[in-house]
Design a protein around this motif. Structure first.
Motif, mmCIF file in Angstrom:
data_model
loop_
_atom_site.group_PDB
_atom_site.id
_atom_site.type_symbol
_atom_site.label_atom_id
_atom_site.label_comp_id
_atom_site.label_asym_id
_atom_site.label_seq_id
_atom_site.Cartn_x
_atom_site.Cartn_y
_atom_site.Cartn_z
ATOM 1 N N PRO A 320 81.691 77.243 -22.819
ATOM 2 C CA PRO A 320 82.203 76.025 -23.459
ATOM 3 C C PRO A 320 81.061 75.124 -23.908
ATOM 4 O O PRO A 320 80.008 75.075 -23.260
ATOM 5 N N PRO A 321 81.249 74.409 -24.998
ATOM 6 C CA PRO A 321 80.227 73.464 -25.450
ATOM 7 C C PRO A 321 80.035 72.370 -24.405
ATOM 8 O O PRO A 321 80.910 72.109 -23.578
ATOM 9 N N ASP A 322 78.878 71.693 -24.464
ATOM 10 C CA ASP A 322 78.662 70.613 -23.504
ATOM 11 C C ASP A 322 79.188 69.295 -24.065
ATOM 12 O O ASP A 322 79.575 69.190 -25.229
ATOM 13 N N ASP A 323 79.188 68.272 -23.214
ATOM 14 C CA ASP A 323 79.758 66.981 -23.611
ATOM 15 C C ASP A 323 78.995 66.337 -24.759
ATOM 16 O O ASP A 323 79.580 65.616 -25.573
ATOM 17 N N ASP A 324 77.687 66.574 -24.838
ATOM 18 C CA ASP A 324 76.912 66.010 -25.942
ATOM 19 C C ASP A 324 77.378 66.582 -27.276
ATOM 20 O O ASP A 324 77.473 65.855 -28.278
ATOM 21 N N ASP A 325 77.665 67.893 -27.315
ATOM 22 C CA ASP A 325 78.159 68.514 -28.547
ATOM 23 C C ASP A 325 79.517 67.939 -28.930
ATOM 24 O O ASP A 325 79.790 67.681 -30.110
ATOM 25 N N ARG A 326 80.372 67.742 -27.936
ATOM 26 C CA ARG A 326 81.695 67.162 -28.221
ATOM 27 C C ARG A 326 81.549 65.748 -28.779
ATOM 28 O O ARG A 326 82.248 65.355 -29.711
ATOM 29 N N ALA A 327 80.658 64.976 -28.199
ATOM 30 C CA ALA A 327 80.444 63.607 -28.675
ATOM 31 C C ALA A 327 79.902 63.610 -30.100
ATOM 32 O O ALA A 327 80.265 62.757 -30.919
ATOM 33 N N THR A 328 79.040 64.578 -30.402
ATOM 34 C CA THR A 328 78.482 64.683 -31.751
ATOM 35 C C THR A 328 79.577 64.952 -32.772
ATOM 36 O O THR A 328 79.622 64.335 -33.845
ATOM 37 N N ILE A 329 80.478 65.882 -32.439
ATOM 38 C CA ILE A 329 81.580 66.204 -33.357
ATOM 39 C C ILE A 329 82.506 65.008 -33.512
ATOM 40 O O ILE A 329 82.908 64.635 -34.623
ATOM 41 N N ALA A 330 82.873 64.374 -32.396
ATOM 42 C CA ALA A 330 83.804 63.247 -32.451
ATOM 43 C C ALA A 330 83.234 62.096 -33.275
ATOM 44 O O ALA A 330 83.954 61.449 -34.037
ATOM 45 N N SER A 331 81.921 61.847 -33.152
ATOM 46 C CA SER A 331 81.319 60.757 -33.912
ATOM 47 C C SER A 331 81.186 61.099 -35.386
ATOM 48 O O SER A 331 81.154 60.198 -36.241
ATOM 49 N N ALA A 332 81.113 62.396 -35.713
ATOM 50 C CA ALA A 332 81.005 62.810 -37.116
ATOM 51 C C ALA A 332 82.347 62.728 -37.830
ATOM 52 O O ALA A 332 82.388 62.613 -39.058
ATOM 53 N N LEU A 333 83.413 62.772 -37.058
ATOM 54 C CA LEU A 333 84.752 62.740 -37.650
ATOM 55 C C LEU A 333 85.242 61.299 -37.804
ATOM 56 O O LEU A 333 84.773 60.390 -37.122
ATOM 57 N N GLY A 334 86.198 61.129 -38.695
ATOM 58 C CA GLY A 334 86.839 59.842 -38.904
ATOM 59 C C GLY A 334 88.223 60.060 -39.464
ATOM 60 O O GLY A 334 88.729 61.194 -39.483
ATOM 61 N N PRO A 335 88.865 59.017 -39.950
ATOM 62 C CA PRO A 335 90.216 59.160 -40.488
ATOM 63 C C PRO A 335 90.281 59.877 -41.831
ATOM 64 O O PRO A 335 91.364 60.284 -42.254
ATOM 65 N N THR A 336 89.125 60.034 -42.498
ATOM 66 C CA THR A 336 89.102 60.718 -43.794
ATOM 67 C C THR A 336 88.992 62.224 -43.582
ATOM 68 O O THR A 336 88.068 62.691 -42.894
ATOM 69 N N PRO A 337 89.895 63.035 -44.157
ATOM 70 C CA PRO A 337 89.824 64.491 -43.988
ATOM 71 C C PRO A 337 88.525 65.064 -44.561
ATOM 72 O O PRO A 337 88.084 64.663 -45.643
ATOM 73 N N VAL A 338 87.920 65.984 -43.819
ATOM 74 C CA VAL A 338 86.678 66.644 -44.251
ATOM 75 C C VAL A 338 86.794 68.142 -44.017
ATOM 76 O O VAL A 338 87.619 68.610 -43.231
ATOM 77 N N GLU A 339 85.942 68.902 -44.692
ATOM 78 C CA GLU A 339 85.910 70.345 -44.516
ATOM 79 C C GLU A 339 85.120 70.707 -43.258
ATOM 80 O O GLU A 339 84.131 70.034 -42.920
ATOM 81 N N VAL A 340 85.543 71.779 -42.608
ATOM 82 C CA VAL A 340 84.853 72.211 -41.390
ATOM 83 C C VAL A 340 83.412 72.596 -41.710
ATOM 84 O O VAL A 340 82.493 72.325 -40.922
ATOM 85 N N ASP A 341 83.187 73.220 -42.876
ATOM 86 C CA ASP A 341 81.814 73.589 -43.251
ATOM 87 C C ASP A 341 80.922 72.357 -43.344
ATOM 88 O O ASP A 341 79.724 72.418 -43.017
ATOM 89 N N ASP A 342 81.483 71.231 -43.790
ATOM 90 C CA ASP A 342 80.695 69.997 -43.855
ATOM 91 C C ASP A 342 80.338 69.504 -42.458
ATOM 92 O O ASP A 342 79.241 68.961 -42.243
ATOM 93 N N ILE A 343 81.249 69.682 -41.512
ATOM 94 C CA ILE A 343 80.963 69.293 -40.129
ATOM 95 C C ILE A 343 79.819 70.133 -39.578
ATOM 96 O O ILE A 343 78.898 69.625 -38.923
ATOM 97 N N ILE A 344 79.856 71.425 -39.867
ATOM 98 C CA ILE A 344 78.810 72.328 -39.385
ATOM 99 C C ILE A 344 77.458 71.935 -39.966
ATOM 100 O O ILE A 344 76.444 71.842 -39.249
ATOM 101 N N ARG A 345 77.426 71.660 -41.276
ATOM 102 C CA ARG A 345 76.157 71.280 -41.905
ATOM 103 C C ARG A 345 75.663 69.933 -41.387
ATOM 104 O O ARG A 345 74.462 69.745 -41.144
ATOM 105 N N HIS A 346 76.576 69.000 -41.207
ATOM 106 C CA HIS A 346 76.197 67.643 -40.790
ATOM 107 C C HIS A 346 75.651 67.619 -39.363
ATOM 108 O O HIS A 346 74.671 66.920 -39.074
ATOM 109 N N THR A 347 76.294 68.380 -38.470
ATOM 110 C CA THR A 347 75.908 68.330 -37.059
ATOM 111 C C THR A 347 74.817 69.330 -36.702
ATOM 112 O O THR A 347 74.087 69.129 -35.732
ATOM 113 N N GLY A 348 74.723 70.424 -37.477
ATOM 114 C CA GLY A 348 73.756 71.464 -37.153
ATOM 115 C C GLY A 348 74.156 72.321 -35.968
ATOM 116 O O GLY A 348 73.356 73.133 -35.486
ATOM 117 N N LEU A 349 75.375 72.163 -35.489
ATOM 118 C CA LEU A 349 75.844 72.956 -34.347
ATOM 119 C C LEU A 349 76.287 74.331 -34.798
ATOM 120 O O LEU A 349 76.699 74.521 -35.951
#
Length: 381
Positions: A320-349
């Protein structure tokens, strides 16, 4: 004339698998896309059911996730049998092949009637509930001619255009897609029509549980099934803010053909269809416009589309991912819909970690999924 759906491929679910699939899709926060991700991660529906509490807790759930019991699933299967219906899985031979192609296809469909209708090429016909006489006659003409050309006519059993399309194709085959359970048709006055459909060469389908009374938000879900089952959708009359326009937009998103019948600029029932024509819908002034445009599509192989499979291996072996990775994803997300590929590029995870964290958030009720595979963070209430 299109192929009559003679080629049926797929693997039947065992009774044990069908119960597990039904339990999983009826559990809290599990929609079609989440169902697929759970199977991919966990290896089977049974494994997924066992892992739901852990996954949702890791996603930050504030309460225990409700998991449908085997008894509940068995009761629903028995209800279906008593009513002459059954559940068809996405990988089984009787599942509508064009529907397999869409994002978020239901893993299980409740079906009643002639199952051969599900595997034949289909055209959707939708429009105004408050249809004009001319609109209803045109919808009936197109439905009748498309039926004679070998197509099943799919619609939503609503008043007006839907009813006209269903009635005109009773003899050749029509699919009624319900927003509620198969035992909760809407409007209730169309129950005799539904019986005629299922007693003939037609079919009724729903992704909702038996006993489910349709609500306003269930109709767009139904519209997505109409668009997904059909190679193209004909909109006969539609106001500017109508469910038929939702069906047309979804069909376009799926890469399906959209047909629109032009109407008087003075008739509010035609404002939506005229708007579709401005956006590039196919001008439809006769049945031949539909039949000729659909002909090349009806010869495509629709039986090789993506399905939900249960790998023989046991999934869930990834750390399982660690809490830091979860926090990174949660902070990258918002109410505006985004593509999963953009999340991957933005976070580097790593992609597997991103997908797993999104799955955890989804099961915890903290993620919204949107058309096209987009995701957004559910805002705290």
């Amino acid at each position: 004339m299109p192929d009559g759906g003679a080629r049926r491929t797929g693997i039947a679910l065992t009774e044990r698998q069908r119960i597990a699939w039904l339990r999983l899709i009826r559990s809290d926060n599990v929609g079609p896309a989440t169902f697929r991700d759970l199977i991919n991660h966990c290896g089977s529906a049974e494994n997924a059911l066992a892992m739901l509490p852990e996954l949702s807790a890791r996603g930050g759930a504030t309460r225990a996730i409700r998991i449908a019991t085997a008894e509940e699933a068995e009761r629903e299967l028995e209800t279906a049998r008593r009513q002459g219906a059954r559940f068809v899985g996405i990988g089984e031979p009787d599942y509508p092949p064009a529907l397999r192609q869409i994002d978020g296809a239901p893993p299980l469909l409740a079906v009643k009637g002639n199952l051969s209708a599900a595997t034949r090429p289909s055209v959707g016909i939708v429009g105004s509930r408050n249809a004009s006489i001319a609109g209803a006659k045109f919808a009936a003409m197109v439905a009748r001619d498309c039926g004679r050309a070998g197509y099943v006519v799919t619609s939503g059993l609503a008043r007006g255009i839907d009813t006209a399309a269903h009635r005109a194709s009773l003899e050749t085959g029509t699919i009624a897609v319900l927003a509620g359970g198969l035992d909760q048709p809407y409007p209730p006055e169309n129950l005799p029509l539904l019986d005629e459909i299922t007693d003939g060469p037609g079919l009724a389908v729903s992704e909702m549980p038996f006993g489910w009374e349709p609500r306003a938000r269930d109709f767009p879900r139904r519209n997505r099934l109409i668009a997904g089952i059909s190679l193209g959708t004909v909109v006969v009359e539609a106001a500017e803010r109508s469910g038929s326009l939702i069906t047309a937009r979804i069909a376009a998103d799926f890469g399906r053909l959209v047909f629109a019948v032009p109407g008087s600029p003075l008739d509010p029932r035609c404002h939506g269809t005229n708007g579709l024509l401005k956006q590039g819908a196919i001008v439809t002034t006769g049945s031949s416009d539909v039949i000729e445009a659909l002909a090349p599509l009806s010869r495509l192989d629709l039986f090789s589309g993506p399905v939900v499979e249960e790998p023989e291996k046991t999934g869930g072996n990834m750390l399982p991912p660690d809490d830091d990775d979860r926090a990174t994803i949660a902070s990258a997300l918002g109410p505006t819909p985004v593509e999963v590929d953009d999340i991957i590029r933005h976070t580097g995870l790593p992609p597997p970690s991103v997908y797993l964290i999104l799955l955890e958030l989804d099961l915890a009720g903290r993620l919204h999924r949107h058309v096209g595979g987009l995701v957004s963070l559910a805002m705290e209430k």
